[in-house]
Motif scaffolding. Structure first.
Motif, PDB file in Angstrom:
ATOM      1  N   ALA A  15       9.156   2.429   7.867  1.00  0.00           N
ATOM      2  CA  ALA A  15       8.506   3.743   7.794  1.00  0.00           C
ATOM      3  C   ALA A  15       7.418   3.876   8.862  1.00  0.00           C
ATOM      4  O   ALA A  15       7.263   4.944   9.468  1.00  0.00           O
ATOM      5  CB  ALA A  15       7.915   3.942   6.401  1.00  0.00           C
ATOM      6  N   TYR A  21       5.175   6.902   7.995  1.00  0.00           N
ATOM      7  CA  TYR A  21       4.037   6.470   7.186  1.00  0.00           C
ATOM      8  C   TYR A  21       2.911   6.015   8.094  1.00  0.00           C
ATOM      9  O   TYR A  21       3.135   5.267   9.057  1.00  0.00           O
ATOM     10  CB  TYR A  21       4.462   5.322   6.260  1.00  0.00           C
ATOM     11  N   THR A  22       1.703   6.492   7.819  1.00  0.00           N
ATOM     12  CA  THR A  22       0.518   6.072   8.579  1.00  0.00           C
ATOM     13  C   THR A  22      -0.145   4.925   7.836  1.00  0.00           C
ATOM     14  O   THR A  22      -0.607   5.102   6.702  1.00  0.00           O
ATOM     15  CB  THR A  22      -0.474   7.245   8.707  1.00  0.00           C
ATOM     16  N   PRO A  23      -0.190   3.733   8.439  1.00  0.00           N
ATOM     17  CA  PRO A  23      -0.738   2.582   7.706  1.00  0.00           C
ATOM     18  C   PRO A  23      -2.252   2.669   7.565  1.00  0.00           C
ATOM     19  O   PRO A  23      -2.911   3.404   8.299  1.00  0.00           O
ATOM     20  CB  PRO A  23      -0.344   1.395   8.593  1.00  0.00           C
ATOM     21  N   GLU A  56       0.818  -1.228   0.000  1.00  0.00           N
ATOM     22  CA  GLU A  56       0.000   0.000   0.000  1.00  0.00           C
ATOM     23  C   GLU A  56       0.846   1.270   0.000  1.00  0.00           C
ATOM     24  O   GLU A  56       0.463   2.269  -0.607  1.00  0.00           O
ATOM     25  CB  GLU A  56      -0.960  -0.011   1.201  1.00  0.00           C
ATOM     26  N   ARG A  57       2.006   1.239   0.639  1.00  0.00           N
ATOM     27  CA  ARG A  57       2.873   2.430   0.636  1.00  0.00           C
ATOM     28  C   ARG A  57       3.474   2.657  -0.755  1.00  0.00           C
ATOM     29  O   ARG A  57       3.562   3.795  -1.225  1.00  0.00           O
ATOM     30  CB  ARG A  57       3.989   2.265   1.680  1.00  0.00           C
ATOM     31  N   GLY A  81      11.569   8.339   3.956  1.00  0.00           N
ATOM     32  CA  GLY A  81      11.661   7.401   5.077  1.00  0.00           C
ATOM     33  C   GLY A  81      13.086   7.383   5.571  1.00  0.00           C
ATOM     34  O   GLY A  81      14.019   7.683   4.836  1.00  0.00           O
ATOM     35  N   LYS A  82      13.276   7.049   6.866  1.00  0.00           N
ATOM     36  CA  LYS A  82      14.640   7.071   7.418  1.00  0.00           C
ATOM     37  C   LYS A  82      15.345   5.743   7.177  1.00  0.00           C
ATOM     38  O   LYS A  82      14.789   4.798   6.660  1.00  0.00           O
ATOM     39  CB  LYS A  82      14.572   7.423   8.893  1.00  0.00           C
ATOM     40  N   GLN A 137       0.869   4.217  -2.875  1.00  0.00           N
ATOM     41  CA  GLN A 137       0.667   5.631  -2.534  1.00  0.00           C
ATOM     42  C   GLN A 137       1.788   6.492  -3.135  1.00  0.00           C
ATOM     43  O   GLN A 137       1.524   7.546  -3.730  1.00  0.00           O
ATOM     44  CB  GLN A 137       0.646   5.790  -1.010  1.00  0.00           C
TER      45      GLN A 137
END
Lengths: 144, 69
Positions: B37, B43-45, A70-71, A139-140, A74
């Motif tokens: 993340a 990141y908000t899941p 899903e990320r 992202g880290k 997005q």
């Protein structure tokens, strides 16, 4: 790196290099058609490297890793929006240059328009992959 | 007022036999980078993914995630 990240890096360098090669080829062929063999010599190693990079990008971190989660979706959606905005801008700029170059009543050879569109397409692809890399980079670092 | 979603995933992983990020990612069907993340708040899941993560640790969503105002 997951598959989408690797694909983004391969796509970025592939499209960027293609853009440079394309511009170089166009300029060389304008100078002299005799450069065609030189262009083939440059293109063959590039395609071989691109193929190897694509094979590398298909490798998974684990057998259970999904192709796209899903990320990833997005990030891809946001990159598409940015590249679409870039596409509109590039079409506008390229058309404006042609109009300014030839004048309002002027014309260009029919072979030039596809060349312009292909260049715009390559730059849009570069922008898409660059946007993906930037969004992934937000992202880290991994630590576990 | 800015709201921030915090989570206990890192602590829960270590409480569960030091589960790796890759193992958790494989169990919930995402990539390791997504777990990283989420752990770091980058990141908000989705609700579905949040529930899957909570189920892996046998916890409720509220025990794993917390909305801080």
């Amino acid at each position: 790196m997951n598959r989408m990240q690797k694909t983004a890096w391969v796509g970025f360098f592939g499209s960027l290099t293609s853009s440079v090669l394309y511009a170089t080829a166009f300029m060389l062929l304008l100078l002299s058609p005799a450069y065609r063999r030189v262009l083939c010599l440059i293109l063959c190693p590039f395609l071989a490297v691109l193929f190897a990079a694509l094979v590398w990008s298909c490798r998974k971190q684990s057998p259970a890793e999904p192709d796209c989660d899903e990320r990833d979706s997005q990030i891809s959606r946001r990159a598409v929006i940015i590249s679409f905005a870039g596409l509109c801008f590039l079409i506008y700029i390229s058309d404006a240059i042609v109009i300014l170059w030839t004048g309002v009543g002027g014309s260009i050879p029919t072979s030039v328009l596809p060349v312009i569109h292909l260049g715009v397409g390559l730059l849009t692809a570069t922008l898409y992959y660059a946007a993906m890399i930037v969004f992934y980079g937000k992202g880290k670092k991994a630590n576990g | 007022m800015a709201e921030k979603l915090t989570n206990q995933i890192r602590r829960l992983r270590f409480d569960n036999n030091e589960m790796t990020q890759q193992a958790l990612a494989d169990k919930v069907g995402v990539t390791r980078q997504t777990i990283i993340a989420i752990e770091q708040g980058g990141y908000t899941p989705s609700l579905v993914l949040g529930m899957k993560i909570a189920w892996v640790f046998n916890k409720t969503v509220e025990e794993v995630f917390r909305l801080e105002c």
